[in-house]
Design a protein around this motif. Sequence first.
Motif, PDB file in Angstrom:
ATOM      1  N   TRP A  14      22.457  -5.664  31.058  1.00 26.96           N
ATOM      2  CA  TRP A  14      23.714  -5.398  32.015  1.00 26.96           C
ATOM      3  C   TRP A  14      23.738  -7.425  32.682  1.00 26.96           C
ATOM      4  N   THR A  15      23.184  -8.497  32.602  1.00 29.43           N
ATOM      5  CA  THR A  15      22.618  -9.117  32.292  1.00 29.43           C
ATOM      6  C   THR A  15      24.271 -10.402  31.835  1.00 29.43           C
ATOM      7  N   SER A  16      25.228  -8.996  30.987  1.00 33.09           N
ATOM      8  CA  SER A  16      26.482  -9.699  30.500  1.00 33.09           C
ATOM      9  C   SER A  16      27.328 -10.158  31.628  1.00 33.09           C
ATOM     10  N   PRO A  17      28.053 -11.122  31.047  1.00 31.40           N
ATOM     11  CA  PRO A  17      29.249 -11.031  32.260  1.00 31.40           C
ATOM     12  C   PRO A  17      30.212 -10.575  32.285  1.00 31.40           C
ATOM     13  N   GLU A  18      30.031 -10.078  33.210  1.00 28.72           N
ATOM     14  CA  GLU A  18      31.224  -9.224  34.336  1.00 28.72           C
ATOM     15  C   GLU A  18      32.275  -9.713  33.555  1.00 28.72           C
ATOM     16  N   GLU A  19      33.372 -10.593  33.953  1.00 35.21           N
ATOM     17  CA  GLU A  19      33.583 -10.876  33.827  1.00 35.21           C
ATOM     18  C   GLU A  19      34.552 -11.001  32.492  1.00 35.21           C
ATOM     19  N   ALA A  20      33.639 -11.270  31.226  1.00 33.06           N
ATOM     20  CA  ALA A  20      33.389 -10.797  29.924  1.00 33.06           C
ATOM     21  C   ALA A  20      32.997 -10.080  29.142  1.00 33.06           C
ATOM     22  N   PHE A  21      33.320  -9.019  30.676  1.00 31.91           N
ATOM     23  CA  PHE A  21      32.712  -7.655  29.653  1.00 31.91           C
ATOM     24  C   PHE A  21      34.046  -6.751  28.374  1.00 31.91           C
ATOM     25  N   ASN A  22      33.822  -6.657  27.175  1.00 30.05           N
ATOM     26  CA  ASN A  22      34.629  -5.949  26.882  1.00 30.05           C
ATOM     27  C   ASN A  22      34.041  -4.980  25.391  1.00 30.05           C
ATOM     28  N   TRP A  23      33.292  -3.863  25.517  1.00 28.83           N
ATOM     29  CA  TRP A  23      32.709  -3.395  24.802  1.00 28.83           C
ATOM     30  C   TRP A  23      32.171  -4.224  23.203  1.00 28.83           C
ATOM     31  N   TRP A  24      33.732  -4.007  22.538  1.00 24.23           N
ATOM     32  CA  TRP A  24      34.203  -4.609  21.073  1.00 24.23           C
ATOM     33  C   TRP A  24      34.338  -5.533  21.222  1.00 24.23           C
ATOM     34  N   GLY A  25      34.084  -6.791  22.350  1.00 23.95           N
ATOM     35  CA  GLY A  25      35.124  -8.070  22.396  1.00 23.95           C
ATOM     36  C   GLY A  25      36.243  -8.592  21.494  1.00 23.95           C
ATOM     37  N   THR A  26      37.018  -7.629  21.336  1.00 20.18           N
ATOM     38  CA  THR A  26      38.261  -7.666  21.235  1.00 20.18           C
ATOM     39  C   THR A  26      39.353  -6.807  21.911  1.00 20.18           C
ATOM     40  N   LYS A  27      39.998  -7.160  21.574  1.00 19.97           N
ATOM     41  CA  LYS A  27      41.485  -6.497  21.685  1.00 19.97           C
ATOM     42  C   LYS A  27      41.709  -5.067  20.175  1.00 19.97           C
ATOM     43  N   GLY A  28      41.607  -5.519  19.202  1.00 18.02           N
ATOM     44  CA  GLY A  28      42.290  -5.347  18.147  1.00 18.02           C
ATOM     45  C   GLY A  28      41.651  -3.752  18.270  1.00 18.02           C
ATOM     46  N   THR A  29      41.689  -2.809  17.224  1.00 20.26           N
ATOM     47  CA  THR A  29      41.603  -1.440  16.419  1.00 20.26           C
ATOM     48  C   THR A  29      40.726  -1.443  16.402  1.00 20.26           C
ATOM     49  N   VAL A  30      39.362  -0.351  16.598  1.00 20.28           N
ATOM     50  CA  VAL A  30      38.024  -0.534  15.762  1.00 20.28           C
ATOM     51  C   VAL A  30      38.426   0.779  15.162  1.00 20.28           C
ATOM     52  N   ILE A  31      38.013   1.089  13.757  1.00 22.93           N
ATOM     53  CA  ILE A  31      38.852   1.928  12.769  1.00 22.93           C
ATOM     54  C   ILE A  31      37.225   2.108  12.097  1.00 22.93           C
ATOM     55  N   HIS A  32      36.489   3.352  12.820  1.00 24.24           N
ATOM     56  CA  HIS A  32      35.277   3.807  12.132  1.00 24.24           C
ATOM     57  C   HIS A  32      35.709   4.131  10.502  1.00 24.24           C
ATOM     58  N   GLU A  33      36.346   5.157  10.905  1.00 28.60           N
ATOM     59  CA  GLU A  33      37.404   5.539   9.201  1.00 28.60           C
ATOM     60  C   GLU A  33      37.207   4.660   7.931  1.00 28.60           C
ATOM     61  N   LEU A  34      37.358   3.328   8.543  1.00 27.29           N
ATOM     62  CA  LEU A  34      37.649   2.648   7.658  1.00 27.29           C
ATOM     63  C   LEU A  34      36.803   1.768   7.098  1.00 27.29           C
ATOM     64  N   GLN A  35      36.015   1.396   8.299  1.00 22.98           N
ATOM     65  CA  GLN A  35      34.987   0.511   8.815  1.00 22.98           C
ATOM     66  C   GLN A  35      35.668  -1.326   8.798  1.00 22.98           C
ATOM     67  N   MET A  36      36.489  -1.530  10.002  1.00 25.36           N
ATOM     68  CA  MET A  36      37.336  -2.370  10.034  1.00 25.36           C
ATOM     69  C   MET A  36      38.079  -2.544  11.418  1.00 25.36           C
ATOM     70  N   LEU A  37      38.232  -3.041  11.684  1.00 25.57           N
ATOM     71  CA  LEU A  37      39.410  -4.020  12.772  1.00 25.57           C
ATOM     72  C   LEU A  37      40.751  -4.866  12.575  1.00 25.57           C
ATOM     73  N   GLY A  38      40.996  -3.407  12.694  1.00 22.60           N
ATOM     74  CA  GLY A  38      42.880  -3.354  12.941  1.00 22.60           C
ATOM     75  C   GLY A  38      43.801  -4.570  13.979  1.00 22.60           C
ATOM     76  N   PRO A  39      44.587  -4.771  13.399  1.00 27.04           N
ATOM     77  CA  PRO A  39      45.413  -5.004  14.689  1.00 27.04           C
ATOM     78  C   PRO A  39      45.362  -5.186  15.974  1.00 27.04           C
ATOM     79  N   GLU A  40      46.444  -5.014  17.126  1.00 27.96           N
ATOM     80  CA  GLU A  40      46.523  -4.886  18.084  1.00 27.96           C
ATOM     81  C   GLU A  40      48.539  -3.699  17.716  1.00 27.96           C
ATOM     82  N   ARG A  41      47.958  -2.625  18.789  1.00 29.45           N
ATOM     83  CA  ARG A  41      48.714  -1.394  18.362  1.00 29.45           C
ATOM     84  C   ARG A  41      48.743  -0.645  16.350  1.00 29.45           C
TER      85      ARG A  41
END
Length: 422
Positions: free
Chosen positions: A254-281
């Motif tokens: 709850w002390t994390s900076p609000e302006e930097a709040f992003n659950w995954w910390g990335t705008k890439g695609t988190v793909i659990h089926e492949l355990q990978m972080l894909g590119p945007e879109r």
Amino acid sequence: MDVLLEVFAVDALDQLGRTPLMHATFAKSAEAMVWLVHRKAALETADSQGLTALHVAAAAGSASLCALLLWLEAPLGKRDLQGRTALGCAVAADHLEVVEQMVLGHHAEGSELLATSGAGSGWVRRCLEHKVGCHELLPSEKIFSSWGPPEPWSCCRKRPEQVQAHPREACVLCGLLALIAAWSMSFSGKKFSTPRGDADDCRLLCFIAFSCTLIGSCCFFTAVCRSPGACQLSRAEWRRGYEEALRHAAAITWTSPEEAFNWWGTKGTVIHELQMLGPERSKFCTARRQCVPMFDHYCAFLRNSVGPGNYGAFFGCVSSAFLCCVSLVLAAAQQGRTGILCFFAMVALLLGAVLLFHLALAAFALTTWEMLQISRGRPLPYLLDEKGEYRNPYDRGFLRNLKARVFGELQTGLEDLNALSV
């Protein structure tokens, strides 16, 4: 949740014996699941019915959450009060995608389920027996044409979307009917020539329809056979990006900076089926079981996903088919062919709607998948600015957007798309 943990235990039970992790699984909140497991939430805890979080995800048909829980080391062999494992729950609910994920991705054994009466659909039994996906042909099925369903699966039975053969066969049939209609009207122009139109004009329209049919057929088979694209990242890059995203989600307080709040910390695609972080879109394609960069949609008429590798062919097919139908409608109107006019007018309306929709997507610089997520009120992270407001960084104007989509595979190699994920 961070504040509540100071008051309640991380595995506090409700009246049904369910933990916060189970409620996060019910709500399909992958971020909360990672956050809770990082804080020692027990993955093996079961409710009053003996169901664990993995049972809940499997019964709900979420292959993505099942893959995430298995990555977090959820027990695959835990049984509920009825003696069912998570795989058994997926089979009972006929969730083929979950069955494929567990059997093919995590080597879950389902031999005992085959002896059980009503063990899911034929496709589920096929996966359990042969350990293959629904889109893979068995050696005994390779003698059949790819245009029809592999035996013994009848067209009347429930089948996964990616193996539906009849929409594609309908497209081929419409193309043949267009060729026959153009040929018949072009050679009967004098007989049916009326004051409403000249025979030469009718022949010209038929020639346009004939040419568009040939061009559209070439585009159609190109879109069918060509891969939509795949992210060719190494396994080490997959795992590194995925682990960093999960660590970021788990470390938020709850002390994390609000302006930097992003659950995954990335705008890439988190793909659990492949355990990978894909590119945007990008998005995980369930039909091809791979990450497709700039994924647009899965097309049942092509029996293929549409991405940067075949979007140009798909767009050319729809455009050519629309022009062909319009030409045939005008020619049929001149000759008074009511049947031909009505049939191809109906097809032209459908194709025109699809064409207008994709032109609108080009105007907004969006894909079909992105538009669908926005309509559901869940815009993707890369379409939001730091304040969480909608902002499309890919909009370059209608003509440039359309050019980038149609000719994207010629201008941008997949290596450049992969670089976006770094």
